[in-house]
Design an enzyme around this catalytic site. Sequence first.
Site, PDB file in Angstrom:
ATOM      1  N   SER A  83       0.853  -1.189   0.000  1.00 11.63           N
ATOM      2  CA  SER A  83       0.000   0.000   0.000  1.00 11.63           C
ATOM      3  C   SER A  83       0.889   1.238   0.000  1.00 11.63           C
ATOM      4  O   SER A  83       2.106   1.137  -0.149  1.00 11.63           O
ATOM      5  CB  SER A  83      -0.946  -0.029   1.182  1.00 11.63           C
ATOM      6  OG  SER A  83      -0.216  -0.240   2.340  1.00 11.63           O
ATOM      7  N   GLU A 117      -0.130  10.340 -10.817  1.00 12.69           N
ATOM      8  CA  GLU A 117      -1.273   9.612 -11.369  1.00 12.69           C
ATOM      9  C   GLU A 117      -2.476   9.765 -10.452  1.00 12.69           C
ATOM     10  O   GLU A 117      -2.312   9.841  -9.241  1.00 12.69           O
ATOM     11  CB  GLU A 117      -0.911   8.109 -11.464  1.00 12.69           C
ATOM     12  CG  GLU A 117       0.373   7.860 -12.216  1.00 12.69           C
ATOM     13  CD  GLU A 117       0.951   6.460 -11.963  1.00 12.69           C
ATOM     14  OE1 GLU A 117       0.239   5.601 -11.419  1.00 12.69           O
ATOM     15  OE2 GLU A 117       2.133   6.265 -12.319  1.00 12.69           O
ATOM     16  N   LYS A 119      -5.425   8.774  -8.095  1.00 11.85           N
ATOM     17  CA  LYS A 119      -5.616   7.595  -7.245  1.00 11.85           C
ATOM     18  C   LYS A 119      -7.107   7.272  -7.234  1.00 11.85           C
ATOM     19  O   LYS A 119      -7.891   7.922  -6.550  1.00 11.85           O
ATOM     20  CB  LYS A 119      -5.104   7.883  -5.837  1.00 11.85           C
ATOM     21  CG  LYS A 119      -5.177   6.689  -4.921  1.00 11.85           C
ATOM     22  CD  LYS A 119      -4.435   6.988  -3.628  1.00 11.85           C
ATOM     23  CE  LYS A 119      -4.401   5.776  -2.723  1.00 11.85           C
ATOM     24  NZ  LYS A 119      -5.709   5.385  -2.218  1.00 11.85           N
ATOM     25  N   LYS A 285       5.047   8.704  -8.050  1.00  8.48           N
ATOM     26  CA  LYS A 285       6.022   7.607  -8.053  1.00  8.48           C
ATOM     27  C   LYS A 285       7.308   8.112  -8.684  1.00  8.48           C
ATOM     28  O   LYS A 285       7.245   8.750  -9.746  1.00  8.48           O
ATOM     29  CB  LYS A 285       5.503   6.436  -8.893  1.00  8.48           C
ATOM     30  CG  LYS A 285       4.187   5.893  -8.419  1.00  8.48           C
ATOM     31  CD  LYS A 285       3.620   4.892  -9.402  1.00  8.48           C
ATOM     32  CE  LYS A 285       2.255   4.452  -8.937  1.00  8.48           C
ATOM     33  NZ  LYS A 285       1.532   3.682  -9.940  1.00  8.48           N
ATOM     34  N   CYS A 427      -5.199   4.656  30.825  1.00  7.83           N
ATOM     35  CA  CYS A 427      -5.364   3.722  31.930  1.00  7.83           C
ATOM     36  C   CYS A 427      -3.957   3.183  32.174  1.00  7.83           C
ATOM     37  O   CYS A 427      -3.328   2.665  31.254  1.00  7.83           O
ATOM     38  CB  CYS A 427      -6.307   2.597  31.517  1.00  7.83           C
ATOM     39  SG  CYS A 427      -6.213   1.194  32.622  1.00  7.83           S
ATOM     40  N   CYS A 434      -6.236  -4.916  32.540  1.00 11.47           N
ATOM     41  CA  CYS A 434      -7.463  -4.156  32.290  1.00 11.47           C
ATOM     42  C   CYS A 434      -8.220  -4.843  31.155  1.00 11.47           C
ATOM     43  O   CYS A 434      -7.660  -5.120  30.095  1.00 11.47           O
ATOM     44  CB  CYS A 434      -7.128  -2.713  31.914  1.00 11.47           C
ATOM     45  SG  CYS A 434      -8.538  -1.798  31.313  1.00 11.47           S
TER      46      CYS A 434
HETATM   47  S1  IVH Z   1       0.550   2.210  -6.800  1.00 11.61           S
HETATM   48  C1  IVH Z   1       3.502   0.010  -4.271  1.00 11.61           C
HETATM   49  N1  IVH Z   1      -0.933   3.719  -8.320  1.00 11.61           N
HETATM   50  O1  IVH Z   1      -4.127   2.874  -3.883  1.00 11.61           O
HETATM   51  C2  IVH Z   1       2.574   0.783  -5.096  1.00 11.61           C
HETATM   52  N2  IVH Z   1      -1.966   2.656  -6.447  1.00 11.61           N
HETATM   53  O2  IVH Z   1      -3.055   3.099  -1.118  1.00 11.61           O
HETATM   54  C3  IVH Z   1       1.166   0.713  -4.651  1.00 11.61           C
HETATM   55  N3  IVH Z   1      -4.362   3.074  -6.235  1.00 11.61           N
HETATM   56  O3  IVH Z   1      -3.555  -0.529  -3.208  1.00 11.61           O
HETATM   57  C4  IVH Z   1       0.132   1.030  -5.595  1.00 11.61           C
HETATM   58  N4  IVH Z   1      -4.549   4.366  -8.010  1.00 11.61           N
HETATM   59  O4  IVH Z   1      -5.500   0.120  -4.757  1.00 11.61           O
HETATM   60  C5  IVH Z   1      -0.904   2.928  -7.229  1.00 11.61           C
HETATM   61  N5  IVH Z   1      -2.102   5.082  -9.758  1.00 11.61           N
HETATM   62  C6  IVH Z   1      -2.089   4.291  -8.684  1.00 11.61           C
HETATM   63  C7  IVH Z   1      -3.258   4.018  -7.908  1.00 11.61           C
HETATM   64  C8  IVH Z   1      -3.135   3.184  -6.788  1.00 11.61           C
HETATM   65  C9  IVH Z   1      -5.205   3.795  -6.997  1.00 11.61           C
HETATM   66  C10 IVH Z   1      -4.742   2.323  -5.018  1.00 11.61           C
HETATM   67  C11 IVH Z   1      -4.343   0.863  -5.007  1.00 11.61           C
HETATM   68  C12 IVH Z   1      -3.404   0.708  -3.864  1.00 11.61           C
HETATM   69  C13 IVH Z   1      -3.799   1.845  -2.996  1.00 11.61           C
HETATM   70  C14 IVH Z   1      -2.639   2.259  -2.116  1.00 11.61           C
END
Ligand code: IVH
Length: 678
Positions: A83, A117, A119, A285, A427, A434
């Site tokens: 992730s 890119e 997301k 990236k 706590c 606990c």
């Molecule tokens: S790269 C190691 N590129 O976001 C690289 N992820 O929070 C990991 N996602 O699990 C993923 N658009 O489901 C990448 N252009 C994009 C993305 C993307 C959506 C989602 C994907 C990933 C999550 C990470």
Amino acid sequence: MQRKEVEKSYINKINELRKHDKAYFKQDKPIISDRDYDEIKKEILNLEKKYSYLKNKNSPSQKVGYEPSSKFKKIEHEIPMLSLANAFSKENIEDFLKKIKNFLNIKDSEKITFSAEPKIDGISASLKYIDGNFTLGLSRGDGKTGEDITNNLKTIKNIPKKINKPNFPKILAVRGEVYISKSDFKKIAKQFSNPRNAAGGSLRQKNPNETKKIPLKFLAYGFGIVEPKNFEKQSEYLKLLKTWGFNTSPLNRLVSTIEDIEKNHRMIESQRSTIDYDLDGLVYKVDNLKLQNRLGFVTNSPRWAVAHKFSAEKGFSIIKSIEIQVGRTGALTPVAKIEPTNIGGVVVSNATLHNEDEIKRKDIRIGDTVCIQRAGDVIPQVLYVDKGKRNKNTKKFDFPNKCPSCGLKTIKEFNYSMKKKDAVTRCPDPKFNCKEILREKLKHFVSKDALNIDGFGKKIIQNFWDLNMIKYPADIFNLNFKKISSLNGWGDLSATNLEKAIKKSKKISLAKLIFAIGIRHIGQENAKTLAKYFVNIKKFEKLFDRKKRKKILNYLLELDGIGETQVNSLETFFLNSININTVSNLVKELNVTDFKTNKFGIFYEKTIMFTGGLSKMSRAEAKALAEKEGGKILSTASKKLDYLVVGDSKPTPKKVEKAKQLNIKILDENSWYGLLNR
Ligand code: IVH
């Protein structure tokens, strides 16, 4: 019809549907045809439309997607699907850039290009092609192991099934997001709470014909295994994907300066509502794959990428009450129970108030109308009170000075790094007994990053806890499955599945086990560092012994990332015999695997120490490389040391001197690069 009759008929239909759900999803033995099933569903939805007072949590209009099936074959990803770390502000992005430059040991003024890119908020999947044929489709799963959803993915129209291009790699796992466009979602919105759930539910249908009914799309953005790799940049790969017939985003860009990054973020955020799919931010990236490779990964995410989130969605609601939750570290968190309200497609009924000071500072009272903010998967929070709407019936909240679970007087710790009292009320739980803390620790223990017991979530922990079936982690391995199968909502099949999943989780790596125990201040990264140090469970168990512990804890201080906070926490934890018993009982149930070092590297079974700065790479990168090559990093020169790498910039003469006395092999910068073949 009378209201009572309507309600009765409505409930009957819902119960009937539940019976069929169970037969279909859990027992794999459908009693009726898909069409008849859809008919019952339609009748329920029609009744709800006609009689607005009808509402039931088991109605198909309320259920969040379909029940996931446990029927898919689990297959390990050849390269894990990780992730991303999140960035919410300009400062976070600057931090990300700085960390990259530090790691690569390059000047601040030097430019690094990023592929920016969108997301998409969907469900990630990996599509493996061999000789141009789509052969295996996996869900992300826990990142290491996914589910074989090939047949469902095959129903998605814009996924190429066969690719006949001369430059298409012999083996390629294309990674991307499965999603539903906003316009398509409108057509099926009644059945699901948001597009992401609809996509997830549909994708994990056992019957591909069900998947087919929902208009899913695929957007490609990444890769797993590639042989041969005929591209050097992420942007180059994105272009190739398009020529191979994959859907890629027209919003992909190259950016490098912080100004570029901010401008692009603002621009796409302003277009967000006109884009036909849900976006929750941008991903950056490092474009150059060689640099990506050098940067590598931390436990769950790459160093070379980050998700820059868009600003959160907001909404208003009324606080009905304030409850205190006790977390696994003893933190008392006030949570506002609010009138359920839809914020950006998700129904929110709880929002965090963080701590006592926040409640005071924002003057939040029960009965107040408050602004709630929800950002992605982060817990919704109360931002401020709409004082104009305050009436005289609102009530101030008295923050308890006793733990609501065990009744002990609460404390606020002194935070040594911040040099002030912590805002969090805790706590103290000196005896580690606990109840709520124990229960929350169990939830942590079974969670995805810890034991990751399939199908064993927070709700089941709560359920078994309420029934006094579990108290300590080891109890999970001594459950009575006969009894479980007779519990409400359980059957033979589900109990057997749980038994199998628990059995499977018994094989666990030392790093995961250390994390799963839930020692304060020992997160995933630190657990890995400790596992690297201890190597096997026998050595870790030496911490149980008072005398040995003292010595070990002293050594640990030398490890990167382990400081006094961690060492003190380990000390407190193991000073308590309940904890030692808990851990040793647990270990008896498990098969703990040793920390894996690379057995083929040039430093296999060798120890390395560094002194002085290197010119072509940071210390962090050098250490990561040595470890990748099977070596173990030491921080003091002793007879156990094999190599001392002496960097050109300010090495410590004492260390070099000692290494010479001990006859240890000394490498200067050039021989270090030479050994690594760089
Ligand atoms: S790269 C190691 N590129 O976001 C690289 N992820 O929070 C990991 N996602 O699990 C993923 N658009 O489901 C990448 N252009 C994009 C993305 C993307 C959506 C989602 C994907 C990933 C999550 C990470």
